[in-house]
Design an enzyme around this catalytic site. Sequence first.
Site, PDB file in Angstrom:
ATOM      1  N   ASN A 104       0.839  -1.125   0.023  1.00 14.08           N
ATOM      2  CA  ASN A 104      -0.053   0.109  -0.071  1.00 14.08           C
ATOM      3  C   ASN A 104       0.887   1.341  -0.117  1.00 14.08           C
ATOM      4  OD1 ASN A 104       0.494   1.035   2.832  1.00 14.08           O
ATOM      5  ND2 ASN A 104      -0.397  -1.313   3.189  1.00 14.08           N
ATOM      6  N   PHE A 124      -3.716   3.514  15.246  1.00 14.77           N
ATOM      7  CA  PHE A 124      -4.130   4.514  14.098  1.00 14.77           C
ATOM      8  C   PHE A 124      -5.192   3.856  13.372  1.00 14.77           C
ATOM      9  CE2 PHE A 124      -0.809   7.874  13.695  1.00 14.77           C
ATOM     10  CZ  PHE A 124      -0.232   7.667  14.827  1.00 14.77           C
ATOM     11  N   LYS A 169       8.090 -16.966 -10.945  1.00 16.29           N
ATOM     12  CA  LYS A 169       7.366 -16.019 -11.421  1.00 16.29           C
ATOM     13  C   LYS A 169       5.821 -16.349 -12.242  1.00 16.29           C
ATOM     14  CE  LYS A 169       7.862 -12.033 -14.465  1.00 16.29           C
ATOM     15  NZ  LYS A 169       8.288 -11.470 -15.497  1.00 16.29           N
ATOM     16  N   LYS A 177     -10.725  -2.986  19.677  1.00 14.58           N
ATOM     17  CA  LYS A 177      -9.543  -3.602  20.067  1.00 14.58           C
ATOM     18  C   LYS A 177      -9.202  -3.253  21.302  1.00 14.58           C
ATOM     19  CE  LYS A 177      -7.712  -3.300  15.170  1.00 14.58           C
ATOM     20  NZ  LYS A 177      -6.494  -3.388  14.139  1.00 14.58           N
ATOM     21  N   PRO A 222      -2.346 -11.651  10.675  1.00 10.71           N
ATOM     22  CA  PRO A 222      -2.663 -11.520  12.111  1.00 10.71           C
ATOM     23  C   PRO A 222      -2.935 -10.120  12.478  1.00 10.71           C
ATOM     24  CG  PRO A 222      -0.640 -12.140  11.676  1.00 10.71           C
ATOM     25  CD  PRO A 222      -1.141 -12.222  10.350  1.00 10.71           C
ATOM     26  N   ASP A 223      -3.959  -9.752  13.175  1.00  8.90           N
ATOM     27  CA  ASP A 223      -4.010  -8.411  13.658  1.00  8.90           C
ATOM     28  C   ASP A 223      -2.974  -8.154  14.944  1.00  8.90           C
ATOM     29  OD1 ASP A 223      -4.933  -5.890  14.834  1.00  8.90           O
ATOM     30  OD2 ASP A 223      -6.690  -5.923  14.020  1.00  8.90           O
ATOM     31  N   ILE A 224      -2.014  -7.387  14.513  1.00  9.55           N
ATOM     32  CA  ILE A 224      -0.736  -7.361  15.533  1.00  9.55           C
ATOM     33  C   ILE A 224      -0.982  -6.592  16.738  1.00  9.55           C
ATOM     34  CG2 ILE A 224       1.337  -6.665  15.709  1.00  9.55           C
ATOM     35  CD1 ILE A 224       1.871  -6.847  12.720  1.00  9.55           C
ATOM     36  N   ASP A 266      -4.081  -6.348   5.642  1.00 13.88           N
ATOM     37  CA  ASP A 266      -5.057  -7.045   6.054  1.00 13.88           C
ATOM     38  C   ASP A 266      -5.501  -8.655   5.641  1.00 13.88           C
ATOM     39  OD1 ASP A 266      -6.357  -5.355   7.871  1.00 13.88           O
ATOM     40  OD2 ASP A 266      -7.545  -4.392   6.529  1.00 13.88           O
TER      41      ASP A 266
HETATM   42  N1  CTP Z   1      -3.160  -3.274  12.720  1.00  8.55           N
HETATM   43  C1  CTP Z   1      -2.217  -4.205  13.030  1.00  8.55           C
HETATM   44  N2  CTP Z   1      -2.285  -5.629  12.598  1.00  8.55           N
HETATM   45  C2  CTP Z   1      -3.066  -5.785  11.411  1.00  8.55           C
HETATM   46  C3  CTP Z   1      -3.894  -4.640  10.821  1.00  8.55           C
HETATM   47  C4  CTP Z   1      -3.999  -3.291  11.598  1.00  8.55           C
HETATM   48  O1  CTP Z   1      -1.420  -3.839  14.114  1.00  8.55           O
HETATM   49  N3  CTP Z   1      -2.962  -6.858  10.659  1.00  8.55           N
HETATM   50  C5  CTP Z   1      -3.195  -1.994  13.155  1.00  8.55           C
HETATM   51  C6  CTP Z   1      -2.626  -0.955  12.507  1.00  8.55           C
HETATM   52  O2  CTP Z   1      -1.191  -0.667  12.638  1.00  8.55           O
HETATM   53  C7  CTP Z   1      -3.308   0.249  13.139  1.00  8.55           C
HETATM   54  C8  CTP Z   1      -4.603  -0.273  13.327  1.00  8.55           C
HETATM   55  O3  CTP Z   1      -4.447  -1.655  13.549  1.00  8.55           O
HETATM   56  O4  CTP Z   1      -2.852   1.062  14.178  1.00  8.55           O
HETATM   57  C9  CTP Z   1      -5.715  -0.237  12.227  1.00  8.55           C
HETATM   58  O5  CTP Z   1      -6.854  -0.878  12.398  1.00  8.55           O
HETATM   59  P1  CTP Z   1      -7.404  -1.662  11.313  1.00  8.55           P
HETATM   60  O6  CTP Z   1      -8.939  -1.973  11.886  1.00  8.55           O
HETATM   61  O7  CTP Z   1      -6.818  -3.075  11.001  1.00  8.55           O
HETATM   62  O8  CTP Z   1      -7.481  -0.655  10.379  1.00  8.55           O
HETATM   63  P2  CTP Z   1      -7.799  -1.289   8.719  1.00  8.55           P
HETATM   64  O9  CTP Z   1      -6.664  -2.297   8.447  1.00  8.55           O
HETATM   65  O10 CTP Z   1      -7.716  -0.003   8.114  1.00  8.55           O
HETATM   66  O11 CTP Z   1      -9.389  -1.576   8.993  1.00  8.55           O
HETATM   67  P3  CTP Z   1     -10.180  -1.547   7.980  1.00  8.55           P
HETATM   68  O12 CTP Z   1      -9.577  -1.935   6.625  1.00  8.55           O
HETATM   69  O13 CTP Z   1     -11.520  -2.526   8.387  1.00  8.55           O
HETATM   70  O14 CTP Z   1     -10.883   0.137   7.782  1.00  8.55           O
END
Ligand code: CTP
Length: 396
Positions: A210, A322, A288, A340, A304-306, A278
């Site tokens: 991104n 953020f 390739k 969260k 994983p959502d860290i 995500d």
């Molecule tokens: N974050 C994380 N790990 C992930 C995704 C997000 O640590 N896999 C953290 C980001 O660093 C940020 C926050 O979570 O601090 C963003 O939340 P999130 O809900 O994941 O945001 P988006 O991915 O933008 O969600 P959405 O696409 O639903 O808007």
Amino acid sequence: MNDLETRRVVLGVSGSVAAYKACELARLLGQAGAAVDVVMTAAGARFVAPLTFQALTGRPVHVSLWDASQENGMAHIDLTRGADALIVAPATADFIARLAHGLADDLLSSLCLARDCPLLVAPALNRQMWEHPATQRNVAQLRNDGVNILGPAAGAQACGEVGAGRMLEAAELFDALVAVCQPKRLAGKRVVLTAGPTYEALDPVRGLTNLSSGRMGFALARACAEAGADVTLIAGPVSLPTPAGVTRVDVQSAQQMRAAVMAQLPTEIFIAVAAVADYRPATVADHKIKKTAARLTLELVATPDILAEVAARPDAPFCVGFAAESRDLAEHAEGKRRAKKLPLVVGNLVQDGMGGDDNVVTLFDAAGAHPLPPGAKPTLARAIVRHIAEMFHAHH
Ligand code: CTP
């Protein structure tokens, strides 16, 4: 309040034509509310008259170690007593050499020894003088002694040559002073941050990523270090310099970022600035991927959502998230904060900040929404750190 009000800075001026830029620095410092005591070497006073600095700072200018008007004859230690910073700008090759050897044969070099405030040195010298091994040895020695060397920049020189040796501009020196004068709100605290995008490989040459530049996360890491924290920055693929005093770990994918964060726990504060993907491709091709059909379907699986994982731990640090949104900022940011279980979320609209120098952010905590004045990312980062420190200390 700006960070230089109530501060006292000693500005040392040695003998270089760049002394004219020190006048502008004195003016900027005075404008920001700092008290500025100018100390000139004899050679410095040949380039700019002490009266100029006296007019700009509204304070007496010091040139001699033997100034009888100093009440106790102790100017060589009085001026730096209680000062917040000592900056030598311009610093000549000769002054740098004397400093590196601890000489104290005039007022300014004595003050450089008799101080417990940070010392910043802005070299100004001819290209060959800068590149000379003796100068490089002296500068390395000063760095080793904890002196903050600012610049020099490369460009056209007063002597007509072009190369490294130009003193930084007054505004850059001013920024460096703002940084060292930051209150140590996070002294001794350990902070872990994530920043930048992640890169989720599809095959050996392609992947999903991104547009996050990493600038906001790097600015926050720097602001935490300025506030006295012990900072580890886990960075996705970005080409930004590591802020001074910050330990950096480079990663690519969300999974690597997660592992790098977990390896840093426990910590006291965790700030998740990274734009973590995500989803990642379910499989990574060994070779390739070839163009064989008109359509190609990618299967993606969630990463994983860290942040959520860190915040859910029994030993969870103070977690800051953020939220970069394209609309309904307050609703989404507050939603993420609750989902969260975070004490604080920093929200911004992507169209206001992503990739640029400036940003517009609003802080969301249990007390509500706190919009910050729009500004440059480093300034915003300091304001965010102030808010984090206040909340952190109130929690603990
Ligand atoms: N974050 C994380 N790990 C992930 C995704 C997000 O640590 N896999 C953290 C980001 O660093 C940020 C926050 O979570 O601090 C963003 O939340 P999130 O809900 O994941 O945001 P988006 O991915 O933008 O969600 P959405 O696409 O639903 O808007």
